[in-house]
Design a protein around this motif. Structure first.
Motif: not given
Length: 98
Positions: A78, A67, A41, A63-65, A13, A45
């Motif tokens: 998350a 899917f 999320i 950052l956090d993501t 990242k 974040a």
């Protein structure tokens, strides 16, 4: 403009952010931020960037993501790391058990 600090322990990242922000005063700070247990999320974040600011006391990003798979009602959200670890371990077990 003040320097923006990206607080992360994830080298991938950090490298990606350095390329993306190459025209700004930008640096990375290596620190593994706490991650609250949540499937939201935005909540994760927000908590991470607040903790990051307490550490560096400068404008910063964290950052956090997630899917989201529609057919699974948004799962794993998350919980991507848990999901991939679980499936990797399951695959290894199924392969080694045969």
């Amino acid at each position: 403009m003040e320097e923006i600090v990206f607080v992360t322990h994830n080298k991938g990242k950090a490298k990606s952010a350095e390329r993306y922000f190459n025209n700004l005063k930008f640096s990375t700070y290596d620190f593994e931020l706490d991650e609250p247990r949540s499937d939201d999320i935005k909540e994760i974040a927000t908590a991470k960037v607040k903790q990051a600011y307490e550490i560096v006391r400068k404008p910063c990003i964290a950052l956090d993501t997630g899917f989201f798979i529609d057919e699974l009602n948004g799962f794993p959200r998350a919980f991507v790391n848990f999901f991939t670890r679980y499936n990797r371990n399951r695959r290894n077990f199924e392969t080694n058990g045969k």
